[in-house]
Write an enzyme that holds these catalytic residues in place. Structure first.
Site, PDB file in Angstrom:
ATOM      1  CB  SER A 142      -0.936   0.008   1.215  1.00 60.07           C
ATOM      2  OG  SER A 142      -1.729  -1.142   1.249  1.00 60.07           O
ATOM      3  CG  HIS A 194      -1.734   3.961   3.519  1.00 59.22           C
ATOM      4  ND1 HIS A 194      -3.015   3.704   3.956  1.00 59.22           N
ATOM      5  CD2 HIS A 194      -1.171   2.742   3.272  1.00 59.22           C
ATOM      6  CE1 HIS A 194      -3.231   2.406   3.969  1.00 59.22           C
ATOM      7  NE2 HIS A 194      -2.130   1.798   3.560  1.00 59.22           N
TER       8      HIS A 194
END
Length: 251
Positions: A142, A194
């Site tokens: 991610s 992220h």
């Protein structure tokens, strides 16, 4: 005045299995990166790791970013964690995202720059996660996927696109990032990784600007219009961030 130059990324990648996994010009790094992630996951399952819910110890054994070990002489975990997933749903969602973004953005960046960007932003995501959390077992692509979006946003802050395309793409990209951060907060995902990947992507995208500009035939400083310099600047982002994070090791 902005110049009308690069084509906006395609938004409708073909969906056949061959198209997804078979490399072709402008789409080489993406299927290779997907293949590595999938092979690692298959290897985990074949060695007895639960396909839906691996344990924390399973993840650590396979190279997750784990605070005591990463700080304690195993910094390679910052990279291996980027190819490791926490169950079937996790890898399916991430590989779908990587497929869509890769098919759109790899042709724009070029294969080598896309691949370097994946690695660099995966590392910045892992580093920020390590710094932010007191104790972390973190894994997944991610951070690098947010990094790919960040590379696009970085280029959208320049004049490589005409004004209308840039505005629309920037709005769409930032909306996607914001929505995914909100979803991540709701499900307890590692938003530190992220954000770290996304911010790293911004810097990497900007470091590619003069290289892409030169390839389009625009005037560009000779030194900055070289891939080696762009890759060096990208690596410098990781080195500086790593020095900062490891200088504040809690161990």
């Amino acid at each position: 005045m902005d110049m009308n130059t690069t084509q906006p990324p395609s938004t409708s990648p073909s969906g056949s299995l061959r198209d997804v996994f078979w490399p072709r010009p402008g789409y080489v790094a993406t299927p290779i990166l997907m293949g590595i992630n999938i092979l690692v996951f298959v290897g985990m399952v074949l060695t007895g790791v639960n396909i839906m819910s691996p344990t924390g110890q399973d993840l650590v054994n396979w190279g997750a970013n784990y605070t005591p070990l990463t700080y304690g002489g195993q910094p390679w975990r910052l990279l291996t964690a980027c190819f490791l997933h926490i169950g079937l749903i996790h890898i399916v969602v991430n590989m779908m995202s990587l497929r869509v973004l890769g098919s759109q953005i790899e042709p724009l960046l070029g294969t080598s720059r896309f691949a370097v960007g994946y690695v660099v932003t995966g590392l910045t995501g892992s580093l920020v996660s390590l710094w932010w959390h007191d104790m972390v077992v973190s894994a997944g692509a991610s951070g690098a996927i947010f990094g790919i979006e960040g590379m696009l946003v970085g280029l959208l802050l320049t004049n490589l696109f005409d004004a209308a395309a840039r505005k629309a793409l920037l709005k769409n990209s930032l909306s996607v990032v914001g929505i995914n951060l909100l979803i991540g907060a709701g499900i307890g995902a590692d938003n530190a990784a992220h954000l770290g990947g996304f911010l790293g992507g911004l810097l990497v995208g900007l470091s590619y600007y003069y290289v892409i500009r030169a390839e389009l035939g625009w005037p560009a400083p000779r030194l900055l219009a070289r891939n080696a310099v762009a890759f060096g600047l990208s690596a410098l982002v990781v080195v500086v961030l790593a020095l900062f994070v490891f200088s504040r090791s809690p161990l």
